[in-house]
Design a protein around this motif. Structure first.
Motif, PDB file in Angstrom:
ATOM      1  N   ASP A 108      33.076  57.449  26.635  1.00  0.00           N
ATOM      2  CA  ASP A 108      32.419  56.279  27.223  1.00  0.00           C
ATOM      3  C   ASP A 108      32.729  56.166  28.709  1.00  0.00           C
ATOM      4  OD1 ASP A 108      31.030  53.561  26.799  1.00  0.00           O
ATOM      5  OD2 ASP A 108      32.940  52.980  27.705  1.00  0.00           O
ATOM      6  N   ARG A 109      33.975  56.402  29.094  1.00  0.00           N
ATOM      7  CA  ARG A 109      34.366  56.327  30.505  1.00  0.00           C
ATOM      8  C   ARG A 109      33.592  57.354  31.340  1.00  0.00           C
ATOM      9  NH1 ARG A 109      36.517  51.793  30.287  1.00  0.00           N
ATOM     10  NH2 ARG A 109      38.526  51.268  31.193  1.00  0.00           N
ATOM     11  N   VAL A 110      33.569  58.590  30.866  1.00  0.00           N
ATOM     12  CA  VAL A 110      32.891  59.651  31.615  1.00  0.00           C
ATOM     13  C   VAL A 110      31.391  59.408  31.664  1.00  0.00           C
ATOM     14  CG1 VAL A 110      32.426  62.134  31.696  1.00  0.00           C
ATOM     15  CG2 VAL A 110      34.705  61.317  31.052  1.00  0.00           C
ATOM     16  N   ASN A 111      30.861  58.851  30.599  1.00  0.00           N
ATOM     17  CA  ASN A 111      29.415  58.611  30.534  1.00  0.00           C
ATOM     18  C   ASN A 111      28.978  57.476  31.452  1.00  0.00           C
ATOM     19  OD1 ASN A 111      26.812  59.108  29.474  1.00  0.00           O
ATOM     20  ND2 ASN A 111      27.033  57.460  27.984  1.00  0.00           N
ATOM     21  N   ARG A 112      29.851  56.484  31.678  1.00  0.00           N
ATOM     22  CA  ARG A 112      29.440  55.297  32.434  1.00  0.00           C
ATOM     23  C   ARG A 112      29.883  55.288  33.894  1.00  0.00           C
ATOM     24  NH1 ARG A 112      30.996  50.131  31.032  1.00  0.00           N
ATOM     25  NH2 ARG A 112      32.854  50.748  29.850  1.00  0.00           N
ATOM     26  N   PHE A 113      30.892  56.064  34.225  1.00  0.00           N
ATOM     27  CA  PHE A 113      31.430  55.989  35.584  1.00  0.00           C
ATOM     28  C   PHE A 113      31.524  57.376  36.212  1.00  0.00           C
ATOM     29  CE2 PHE A 113      33.431  52.569  33.049  1.00  0.00           C
ATOM     30  CZ  PHE A 113      32.859  51.475  33.685  1.00  0.00           C
ATOM     31  N   ASP A 114      31.307  57.431  37.520  1.00  0.00           N
ATOM     32  CA  ASP A 114      31.394  58.729  38.200  1.00  0.00           C
ATOM     33  C   ASP A 114      32.810  59.038  38.678  1.00  0.00           C
ATOM     34  OD1 ASP A 114      31.580  56.914  40.230  1.00  0.00           O
ATOM     35  OD2 ASP A 114      29.797  57.578  41.308  1.00  0.00           O
ATOM     36  N   ARG A 115      33.704  58.050  38.571  1.00  0.00           N
ATOM     37  CA  ARG A 115      35.106  58.280  38.867  1.00  0.00           C
ATOM     38  C   ARG A 115      35.929  57.796  37.674  1.00  0.00           C
ATOM     39  NH1 ARG A 115      37.085  55.780  44.254  1.00  0.00           N
ATOM     40  NH2 ARG A 115      38.357  57.668  44.445  1.00  0.00           N
ATOM     41  N   VAL A 116      36.744  58.679  37.125  1.00  0.00           N
ATOM     42  CA  VAL A 116      37.512  58.361  35.925  1.00  0.00           C
ATOM     43  C   VAL A 116      38.994  58.540  36.230  1.00  0.00           C
ATOM     44  CG1 VAL A 116      38.024  59.061  33.554  1.00  0.00           C
ATOM     45  CG2 VAL A 116      35.654  58.971  34.350  1.00  0.00           C
ATOM     46  N   VAL A 117      39.771  57.521  35.932  1.00  0.00           N
ATOM     47  CA  VAL A 117      41.212  57.565  36.169  1.00  0.00           C
ATOM     48  C   VAL A 117      41.899  58.279  35.005  1.00  0.00           C
ATOM     49  CG1 VAL A 117      43.309  56.200  36.479  1.00  0.00           C
ATOM     50  CG2 VAL A 117      41.143  55.429  37.498  1.00  0.00           C
ATOM     51  N   VAL A 118      42.740  59.243  35.349  1.00  0.00           N
ATOM     52  CA  VAL A 118      43.554  59.950  34.365  1.00  0.00           C
ATOM     53  C   VAL A 118      45.015  59.677  34.702  1.00  0.00           C
ATOM     54  CG1 VAL A 118      44.305  62.222  33.557  1.00  0.00           C
ATOM     55  CG2 VAL A 118      41.872  61.731  33.829  1.00  0.00           C
ATOM     56  N   PRO A 119      45.808  59.227  33.737  1.00  0.00           N
ATOM     57  CA  PRO A 119      47.211  58.877  34.021  1.00  0.00           C
ATOM     58  C   PRO A 119      48.065  60.103  34.322  1.00  0.00           C
ATOM     59  CG  PRO A 119      46.807  58.813  31.675  1.00  0.00           C
ATOM     60  CD  PRO A 119      45.469  59.038  32.315  1.00  0.00           C
ATOM     61  N   GLY A 120      49.060  59.918  35.180  1.00  0.00           N
ATOM     62  CA  GLY A 120      49.947  61.019  35.533  1.00  0.00           C
ATOM     63  C   GLY A 120      49.285  61.958  36.517  1.00  0.00           C
ATOM     64  N   ASP A 121      49.620  63.246  36.394  1.00  0.00           N
ATOM     65  CA  ASP A 121      49.045  64.228  37.323  1.00  0.00           C
ATOM     66  C   ASP A 121      47.906  65.026  36.695  1.00  0.00           C
ATOM     67  OD1 ASP A 121      50.349  65.863  35.562  1.00  0.00           O
ATOM     68  OD2 ASP A 121      51.699  66.762  37.030  1.00  0.00           O
ATOM     69  N   GLY A 122      47.473  64.615  35.498  1.00  0.00           N
ATOM     70  CA  GLY A 122      46.341  65.274  34.853  1.00  0.00           C
ATOM     71  C   GLY A 122      46.715  66.438  33.962  1.00  0.00           C
ATOM     72  N   THR A 123      48.007  66.835  33.971  1.00  0.00           N
ATOM     73  CA  THR A 123      48.415  68.011  33.201  1.00  0.00           C
ATOM     74  C   THR A 123      49.019  67.657  31.847  1.00  0.00           C
ATOM     75  OG1 THR A 123      50.600  68.060  34.245  1.00  0.00           O
ATOM     76  CG2 THR A 123      48.846  69.327  35.315  1.00  0.00           C
ATOM     77  N   ASN A 124      48.934  66.406  31.449  1.00  0.00           N
ATOM     78  CA  ASN A 124      49.452  65.985  30.148  1.00  0.00           C
ATOM     79  C   ASN A 124      48.791  66.788  29.026  1.00  0.00           C
ATOM     80  OD1 ASN A 124      48.443  63.933  27.776  1.00  0.00           O
ATOM     81  ND2 ASN A 124      50.624  63.786  28.177  1.00  0.00           N
ATOM     82  N   VAL A 125      49.598  67.213  28.046  1.00  0.00           N
ATOM     83  CA  VAL A 125      49.073  67.987  26.913  1.00  0.00           C
ATOM     84  C   VAL A 125      49.501  67.331  25.602  1.00  0.00           C
ATOM     85  CG1 VAL A 125      49.132  70.185  25.682  1.00  0.00           C
ATOM     86  CG2 VAL A 125      49.055  70.164  28.177  1.00  0.00           C
ATOM     87  N   TRP A 126      48.531  66.890  24.851  1.00  0.00           N
ATOM     88  CA  TRP A 126      48.751  66.380  23.497  1.00  0.00           C
ATOM     89  C   TRP A 126      47.804  67.157  22.590  1.00  0.00           C
ATOM     90  CZ3 TRP A 126      49.473  60.474  22.338  1.00  0.00           C
ATOM     91  CH2 TRP A 126      49.832  60.307  20.994  1.00  0.00           C
ATOM     92  N   HIS A 127      48.360  68.024  21.789  1.00  0.00           N
ATOM     93  CA  HIS A 127      47.556  68.883  20.927  1.00  0.00           C
ATOM     94  C   HIS A 127      46.617  68.040  20.075  1.00  0.00           C
ATOM     95  CE1 HIS A 127      47.870  73.027  18.729  1.00  0.00           C
ATOM     96  NE2 HIS A 127      46.606  72.681  18.972  1.00  0.00           N
ATOM     97  N   ARG A 128      45.389  68.504  19.960  1.00  0.00           N
ATOM     98  CA  ARG A 128      44.402  67.827  19.132  1.00  0.00           C
ATOM     99  C   ARG A 128      43.778  68.822  18.160  1.00  0.00           C
ATOM    100  NH1 ARG A 128      44.314  65.448  24.152  1.00  0.00           N
ATOM    101  NH2 ARG A 128      43.006  67.048  25.082  1.00  0.00           N
ATOM    102  N   ALA A 129      43.155  68.301  17.112  1.00  0.00           N
ATOM    103  CA  ALA A 129      42.535  69.149  16.094  1.00  0.00           C
ATOM    104  C   ALA A 129      41.118  68.663  15.838  1.00  0.00           C
ATOM    105  CB  ALA A 129      43.348  69.125  14.801  1.00  0.00           C
ATOM    106  N   TYR A 130      40.159  69.564  15.949  1.00  0.00           N
ATOM    107  CA  TYR A 130      38.773  69.216  15.644  1.00  0.00           C
ATOM    108  C   TYR A 130      38.624  69.040  14.140  1.00  0.00           C
ATOM    109  CZ  TYR A 130      33.704  69.512  15.350  1.00  0.00           C
ATOM    110  OH  TYR A 130      32.374  69.252  15.089  1.00  0.00           O
TER     111      TYR A 130
END
Length: 329
Positions: A178-200
């Motif tokens: 929703d954030r990416v779809n509605r705004f052209d600037r999106v805030v990402v916390p930290g330095d952007g390199t955070n990794v939290w494994h996800r599973a499709y």
């Protein structure tokens, strides 16, 4: 194996599991309370038994009337549920318990099934319903699976990290889409390199089936995307599927705090990397969906739904204040 009993089966992981089993020729029966819409109600390939899985007599009746070859336990949230089910379905060809990456009790990178220790679980935690004890309860469920295997039951565990994909009622990924779809600037916390494994989610479903068919009794199998991406890269994948340009703006704890936002307010943010090894599952012949394809299906599902993840994350107005601070630096 020809027949499967899915405990749960109508909402998210269970829903995709039923579709996976049908695609591979299983006769499927659902066992649930009927509190949620049943997407298979008009599908004559899927039978249903109504009942509360925490009632042992309900499980015993299902064991007798359904007589399943494989049992998939999607909604076992307490150790007692796993102990009861592994006893009642002891004669089945396979019992597969959905555990969690949260069951691990040490921050190894990556976390491995046969090396990384599990969380402990006190008697109070075993019956607690708080989020803080979730990993403890899942870990104790894993130990119940091992105990059942030692008694001769072909019981196994599958441990996913955060699961995403179509029909995800948690709406965690939906917040970011929703954030990416509605705004052209999106805030990402930290330095952007955070990794939290996800599973499709479709990969979790195929893992459950493959473990039932090929896994070893008493073993646990991690499941997750075979290629990991940072939080910033995830935003870019979303933008690629949406066909939009987005500027990812990273913000540290100080800039966020100045606008009453904490790093942890962002869903899917985790300070320390959470990574699971999936080599053991891959050795059974399991494969994961490409990230591009997984995100394509996830984004398309989001656009077709009314999910926006609005219960997650900071307010956009507060983020605009953060962007203003960063623009002046």
């Amino acid at each position: 194996m020809d027949t499967a009993l899915v405990i749960g089966g109508t909402r998210f992981i269970g829903r995709h599991l039923v579709e996976e089993l049908l695609e591979h020729g299983y006769d499927v029966t659902l066992l649930n309370r009927g509190n949620h819409e049943n997407p298979f109600e008009s599908d004559d390939r899927v039978a249903r038994v109504e009942g509360d899985r925490t009632n042992d007599s309900v499980l015993e009746a299902a064991a007798t009337t359904v007589d399943p070859d494989a049992v998939f336990d999607c909604v076992a949230y307490y150790p007692k549920d796993v102990r009861a089910a592994t006893g009642i379905f002891a004669d089945c060809e396979a019992y597969v318990y959905i555990s969690s990456g949260a069951a691990y009790g040490r921050e190894d990178i990556p976390k491995r099934e046969d090396e990384t220790p599990l969380e402990s679980c006190t008697s109070d935690q075993a019956v607690d319903d708080a989020y803080e004890s979730y990993g403890n309860r899942k870990a104790e469920g894993d130990r119940a699976v091992v105990a059942a295997a030692e008694r001769g039951t072909r019981a196994m565990s599958v441990r996913p990290p955060i699961v995403y994909g179509p029909h995800d009622y948690t709406e965690r990924l939906d917040w970011w889409i929703d954030r990416v779809n509605r705004f052209d600037r999106v805030v990402v916390p930290g330095d952007g390199t955070n990794v939290w494994h996800r599973a499709y989610v479709e990969d979790v479903a195929s893992a459950l089936r493959i473990v039932a068919e090929r896994g070893e009794a008493g073993e646990a199998y991690n499941v997750g995307d075979r290629r990991l991406v940072t939080l910033e890269e995830m935003g870019e994948l979303i933008a690629d599927r949406l066909g939009t340009d987005v500027e990812i703006v990273t913000a540290g704890a100080r800039e966020l705090a100045a606008c009453d936002i904490a790093l942890e307010d962002y869903v899917l943010y985790r300070e320390y990397p959470h990574v699971l090894s999936t080599a053991k599952l891959a050795a059974l012949g399991w494969e994961s969906t490409s990230l591009e394809e997984a995100m394509e299906r996830s984004v398309d599902s989001h656009l077709e739904s009314d999910r926006d993840g609005s219960e997650h994350g900071p307010d956009r107005a507060d983020e605009e204040r953060v962007l203003g601070i960063l623009d002046t630096v």
